[in-house]
Design an enzyme around this catalytic site. Sequence first.
Site, short mmCIF file in Angstrom:
data_model
loop_
_atom_site.label_atom_id
_atom_site.label_comp_id
_atom_site.label_asym_id
_atom_site.label_seq_id
_atom_site.Cartn_x
_atom_site.Cartn_y
_atom_site.Cartn_z
N GLY A 470 0.78 -1.23 0.00
CA GLY A 470 0.00 0.00 0.00
C GLY A 470 0.81 1.29 0.00
O GLY A 470 0.33 2.31 -0.48
N GLU A 678 6.42 3.14 9.56
CA GLU A 678 6.14 2.80 10.96
C GLU A 678 6.09 4.03 11.85
O GLU A 678 5.20 4.17 12.69
CB GLU A 678 7.20 1.83 11.51
CG GLU A 678 7.71 0.84 10.50
CD GLU A 678 7.01 -0.50 10.50
OE1 GLU A 678 6.31 -0.83 11.46
OE2 GLU A 678 7.18 -1.22 9.50
#
Length: 711
Positions: A470, A678
Amino acid sequence: MTTAFIGQPVSRVDGRQKVTGRATYAAEFDVPGQAHGAIVRSTVANGRIASIDSGAAERAPGVIAVLTHRNAPRLPYRAHKGAVDPDFGERLHVLQDDRVSHQWQPIALVIADTLERAIHGATLVRVTYAPETGTTDITRVEPVLPTREQADQPERRPSETRRGDPEGVLASAEVKVDQTYVIPRENHNPIEMHATIAAWDGDRLTLWDKTQWVHNTADEIAAVFGIPAQNIRVISPFVGGAFGSGLRTWPHVTLAALGARVTRRPVKVMLSRREMFYSVGYRPHTVQRVALGASRYGRLAAILHDAYQETSTYEEYSESLVNASRFLHSCPNVHTRHRIARLNVNTPTYMRAPGESSGVFAIESAMDELAAALNVDPVELRLRNEPELDEFKNLPFSSRSTKECYRIATERFGWSRRNPEPRSMRDGYWLIGWGMASATYPMNFAPASAMARLLPDGSAEVMSAASDMGPGTWTSMTQVAAETLGLPIERVNFRLGDTRLPRAPVHGGSMTMASVGSAVQAACRKAREAALARGGTNDLADALRRLGQPVEAVADVKPGDEGQRFSMHAFGAVFVEVAVDPDLGQTRVRRIVGAYGAGRIVNPKMTRSQCIGGMIGGIGMALMEHAVVDSRNGRVPNANFAEYAVPVHADAPPLMDVAFVEEHDPHVNPLGVKGVGEIAMVGVAPAITNAIFHATGKRIRELPVTPDKVL
Ligand code: MOS
């Protein structure tokens, strides 16, 4: 014609395929002759299968075979330790014996000609159990240090560290905060459920699989079946979100391959949403004590961070819960410890910013409590504890832009207008709260390979066995390739997601841009130089036309010794405005401003999208996500989208502002990128709970912050 694409907000090269439904996800491949598998799952969390009767299922219409531990082929299950496997323990051996280790463990596979007939067949399998006592309740077991500590290899990732005299200094500190923070189990809930289609051709196996690492899937299934990894091809061009659930393989992949082998036809196994909660890992339930000791001025004197998390009985998954506390803030006396609690559950796994998402929630909540206790602004408290270097590793940071992040984010947020007094800010009837937190995530760069093939027509094929769950790998790699080759974007065709392509590292840990990007750049440089040299001209199109045949180059990149010389991390700051309903206890996130120092940004448009995704993930973590585990039997009663709440569009704040500090970090990797996937999630949850404290005066230390906790 410009060919400077790195740093440009290029739109997704695969966007049209995705919005028109032409992108093919694992379960959407239609392999001729494929049958469908439905998994029968245990209804106890611990024990043995006493009896299993598959007769009725075998006689049901359309059923081709029923595999149980009684008739399934014995599998060699050779050792396999990939970069994402737990250090210790052994993965679940599927259908190899009568042992049940967790609730909803696969215990049979019903294969039929249609999915409906397979599901019906699965309901007909009769099972009785000899249950054994065990526990799925983290409060009932004594956490222990991971086995790697006893195995005398703590250097791999130390579970316990100490510098100075943290306990002694804490005891005599002028100001103290000492609290416990709890995060429940959370599940990856990508739109696309995990699925695998397996097809054998003699001793060769093809897997169409949802995975973040095709080569690891091949390696692991090769170990399970005792065949060479070269005999397995894994195809995974599109991944509809994963967040870590696709980093390693899971029992359903083995089941699909096993089913295909026994029935001698391709078999598709797709998990239901409910099965996802028991089958592909989850963010483990964590309990974290953080104690801070500080001077009246607000200089940290001691940090104690003692955390533990759940894992299964058969594998020791353990994540970096306490790592950031060792270097995020300056402090001479620090103790960190990380333990695991073994439960009768399926193994947890990495979930977006594994370790840091949870650990930074604890430390940044405690910092906010300290700021309140000292009556010091939370940003000012962090500035007073800004380290000069990584005090744990005793190494300089390759770059660290925290101060710049605080400056940019406070300005964009308007932080100076904040009244520090809790419950002091209102918007009519709503209580308004402003909160903030720091963020950090390691820069990861792993060995990667790529190939560039330049064609006589002046176009290029560039490839690496990377994934794109993604973030936009297709697009960012196309940008790097086009810029390096000096070709228009449309002339570059990037390919990924196939073990036939050069090996890439795991598509996780925010390392794809750094690793695969650097390999793509190196391969394109090599191919371009070769073509120009052989073509005897400085014009690439000319050279290729003259040569009349493809020019290929493969490049491998790997980290050097930078890790010994520098501490390398992305840093950021997250600021949040919440509105809390004083009567109903409902929290709305109104604004999020995030500023990040993450090295070079290859595509600001997609990076912003990544950050927005992380912010929304953080809203889920802070306010909604909670996989409830029934402590009697390990069942997850809310394993569905009606009762496991995730943020939807209506929960996303109207303003999500993302800023990047311009960083030129020559040390991290050839491209100078640190990754953002992240860090985008780190710090969001504590910024929200800190804002809720500011709005309400109520400190909530157990996520998610549901209305009952606010009132
Ligand atoms: Mo991420 S948890 O490394 O997919």
